[in-house]
Motif scaffolding. Sequence first.
Motif, PDB file in Angstrom:
ATOM      1  N   VAL A 107     -43.198 -48.536 -26.949  1.00 60.22           N
ATOM      2  CA  VAL A 107     -42.169 -47.516 -27.194  1.00 60.22           C
ATOM      3  C   VAL A 107     -41.192 -47.970 -28.254  1.00 60.22           C
ATOM      4  O   VAL A 107     -40.681 -47.144 -29.033  1.00 60.22           O
ATOM      5  CB  VAL A 107     -41.434 -47.116 -25.891  1.00 60.22           C
ATOM      6  CG1 VAL A 107     -42.417 -46.551 -24.875  1.00 60.22           C
ATOM      7  CG2 VAL A 107     -40.627 -48.260 -25.303  1.00 60.22           C
ATOM      8  N   SER A 108     -40.913 -49.281 -28.328  1.00 55.28           N
ATOM      9  CA  SER A 108     -39.986 -49.753 -29.353  1.00 55.28           C
ATOM     10  C   SER A 108     -40.574 -49.576 -30.749  1.00 55.28           C
ATOM     11  O   SER A 108     -39.877 -49.163 -31.682  1.00 55.28           O
ATOM     12  CB  SER A 108     -39.610 -51.216 -29.109  1.00 55.28           C
ATOM     13  OG  SER A 108     -40.740 -52.066 -29.199  1.00 55.28           O
ATOM     14  N   ALA A 109     -41.859 -49.892 -30.897  1.00 54.98           N
ATOM     15  CA  ALA A 109     -42.491 -49.721 -32.205  1.00 54.98           C
ATOM     16  C   ALA A 109     -42.631 -48.245 -32.564  1.00 54.98           C
ATOM     17  O   ALA A 109     -42.386 -47.839 -33.705  1.00 54.98           O
ATOM     18  CB  ALA A 109     -43.861 -50.402 -32.213  1.00 54.98           C
ATOM     19  N   TYR A 110     -43.003 -47.419 -31.575  1.00 52.82           N
ATOM     20  CA  TYR A 110     -43.182 -45.988 -31.842  1.00 52.82           C
ATOM     21  C   TYR A 110     -41.871 -45.352 -32.295  1.00 52.82           C
ATOM     22  O   TYR A 110     -41.853 -44.524 -33.219  1.00 52.82           O
ATOM     23  CB  TYR A 110     -43.707 -45.277 -30.602  1.00 52.82           C
ATOM     24  CG  TYR A 110     -43.985 -43.802 -30.839  1.00 52.82           C
ATOM     25  CD1 TYR A 110     -45.207 -43.398 -31.366  1.00 52.82           C
ATOM     26  CD2 TYR A 110     -43.027 -42.834 -30.563  1.00 52.82           C
ATOM     27  CE1 TYR A 110     -45.463 -42.058 -31.612  1.00 52.82           C
ATOM     28  CE2 TYR A 110     -43.271 -41.489 -30.800  1.00 52.82           C
ATOM     29  CZ  TYR A 110     -44.491 -41.109 -31.332  1.00 52.82           C
ATOM     30  OH  TYR A 110     -44.737 -39.772 -31.580  1.00 52.82           O
ATOM     31  N   ALA A 111     -40.759 -45.725 -31.666  1.00 52.61           N
ATOM     32  CA  ALA A 111     -39.470 -45.137 -32.013  1.00 52.61           C
ATOM     33  C   ALA A 111     -39.057 -45.485 -33.436  1.00 52.61           C
ATOM     34  O   ALA A 111     -38.302 -44.731 -34.063  1.00 52.61           O
ATOM     35  CB  ALA A 111     -38.403 -45.599 -31.029  1.00 52.61           C
ATOM     36  N   GLY A 112     -39.542 -46.606 -33.961  1.00 54.38           N
ATOM     37  CA  GLY A 112     -39.270 -46.939 -35.350  1.00 54.38           C
ATOM     38  C   GLY A 112     -40.140 -46.191 -36.328  1.00 54.38           C
ATOM     39  O   GLY A 112     -39.744 -45.962 -37.477  1.00 54.38           O
ATOM     40  N   VAL A 113     -41.328 -45.785 -35.872  1.00 59.49           N
ATOM     41  CA  VAL A 113     -42.276 -45.073 -36.749  1.00 59.49           C
ATOM     42  C   VAL A 113     -42.050 -43.568 -36.715  1.00 59.49           C
ATOM     43  O   VAL A 113     -42.164 -42.879 -37.736  1.00 59.49           O
ATOM     44  CB  VAL A 113     -43.726 -45.415 -36.333  1.00 59.49           C
ATOM     45  CG1 VAL A 113     -44.742 -44.622 -37.157  1.00 59.49           C
ATOM     46  CG2 VAL A 113     -43.987 -46.917 -36.499  1.00 59.49           C
ATOM     47  N   PHE A 114     -41.717 -43.026 -35.536  1.00 62.99           N
ATOM     48  CA  PHE A 114     -41.477 -41.584 -35.370  1.00 62.99           C
ATOM     49  C   PHE A 114     -40.085 -41.351 -34.760  1.00 62.99           C
ATOM     50  O   PHE A 114     -39.962 -40.820 -33.657  1.00 62.99           O
ATOM     51  CB  PHE A 114     -42.555 -40.957 -34.478  1.00 62.99           C
ATOM     52  CG  PHE A 114     -43.929 -40.935 -35.101  1.00 62.99           C
ATOM     53  CD1 PHE A 114     -44.286 -39.925 -35.980  1.00 62.99           C
ATOM     54  CD2 PHE A 114     -44.848 -41.927 -34.800  1.00 62.99           C
ATOM     55  CE1 PHE A 114     -45.551 -39.905 -36.559  1.00 62.99           C
ATOM     56  CE2 PHE A 114     -46.115 -41.915 -35.373  1.00 62.99           C
ATOM     57  CZ  PHE A 114     -46.466 -40.897 -36.266  1.00 62.99           C
ATOM     58  N   PRO A 115     -39.037 -41.739 -35.469  1.00 63.80           N
ATOM     59  CA  PRO A 115     -37.685 -41.642 -34.893  1.00 63.80           C
ATOM     60  C   PRO A 115     -37.245 -40.217 -34.609  1.00 63.80           C
ATOM     61  O   PRO A 115     -36.392 -39.998 -33.738  1.00 63.80           O
ATOM     62  CB  PRO A 115     -36.796 -42.292 -35.961  1.00 63.80           C
ATOM     63  CG  PRO A 115     -37.571 -42.154 -37.232  1.00 63.80           C
ATOM     64  CD  PRO A 115     -39.014 -42.286 -36.833  1.00 63.80           C
ATOM     65  N   GLU A 116     -37.824 -39.247 -35.302  1.00 60.74           N
ATOM     66  CA  GLU A 116     -37.413 -37.862 -35.112  1.00 60.74           C
ATOM     67  C   GLU A 116     -37.809 -37.305 -33.750  1.00 60.74           C
ATOM     68  O   GLU A 116     -37.284 -36.279 -33.305  1.00 60.74           O
ATOM     69  CB  GLU A 116     -37.999 -36.975 -36.216  1.00 60.74           C
ATOM     70  CG  GLU A 116     -39.501 -36.701 -36.140  1.00 60.74           C
ATOM     71  CD  GLU A 116     -40.373 -37.825 -36.706  1.00 60.74           C
ATOM     72  OE1 GLU A 116     -41.599 -37.633 -36.797  1.00 60.74           O
ATOM     73  OE2 GLU A 116     -39.814 -38.888 -37.066  1.00 60.74           O
ATOM     74  N   LYS A 117     -38.719 -37.972 -33.060  1.00 54.79           N
ATOM     75  CA  LYS A 117     -39.192 -37.483 -31.763  1.00 54.79           C
ATOM     76  C   LYS A 117     -38.482 -38.134 -30.580  1.00 54.79           C
ATOM     77  O   LYS A 117     -38.672 -37.713 -29.437  1.00 54.79           O
ATOM     78  CB  LYS A 117     -40.707 -37.708 -31.628  1.00 54.79           C
ATOM     79  CG  LYS A 117     -41.538 -36.856 -32.583  1.00 54.79           C
ATOM     80  CD  LYS A 117     -43.011 -36.991 -32.312  1.00 54.79           C
ATOM     81  CE  LYS A 117     -43.833 -36.045 -33.170  1.00 54.79           C
ATOM     82  NZ  LYS A 117     -43.582 -34.628 -32.834  1.00 54.79           N
TER      83      LYS A 117
END
Length: 283
Positions: A107-117
Amino acid sequence: MGNLMREGQLRLADGRLVAYLESGQPGQPLLLALHGWLDNAASFLPLAPHLDGVHLICVDLPGHGHSDHKSSSYVFIDWLDDLHQIIVAGGWQQITLLGHSLGALIVSAYAGVFPEKVTRVIMLEGLGPLSQPDDTVPEQIRRAILNRSRTRARANLGFASLEEAVAARCKVADISPEAAQLICERQLVSRAARLHWRSDPRLRDLSPLRMSEGQARVLMAAIPCPVLFIQGEQGFPQLTAQWQARQGCFNDIQRQWVAGNHHFHMDNPVQTAIAIEKFCQIR
């Protein structure tokens, strides 16, 4: 506790099915939860009754629980693709991501890649992607290839009883028998009068390559939303040193302690829920 959560499935764009457990109702703020390595959605069963005012969805990551296995090896970047497919299949926007251990790294990596979501990130016993020094790459790749050979050759004899499976799980993880039983009950299937793991054996393969620390830091720095890191008082000790090294990478992060081991969210769900609800401003 299982009766408090409903079973569901999502079909991903590539055709795989992902199973999940949910509580609450659509329309409430969505809290999407990802479990740790070799766990499953049942690891959030103790926590669910104590989270009010949220639509909690706890997925079985691919290869775990009741979800389909992958046709390829399990590497970290592909977990981000899996999570993105899950979010798209669910039609979800503006979600809070909750992850434990491996789930926290994802989740930490995903939030950096897709911050708009993502509106908030909650990490339990995990603080950003795993990394490795550059000079360890040749040996890591070698160990991963040799480990895959051992995985293919490993016999799967199964277990005579649930109690035997729980004991085996407790030997390889920092987890109480009560918590292990919840996970095992969802992770086992009966075949030929024996109980066998549902999980994909290839999940035990070593990762052939991890990010550099610089790459991990860039991902953490790309998270614009608030982040909560909850650490177990008797959890993984290396997380304390990691906090000292990485806390400055995040734009907005706070740290809390909860009594318990690596699976404190299962053994101490009330205090974990209070920390989550305060962070999400629903208590």
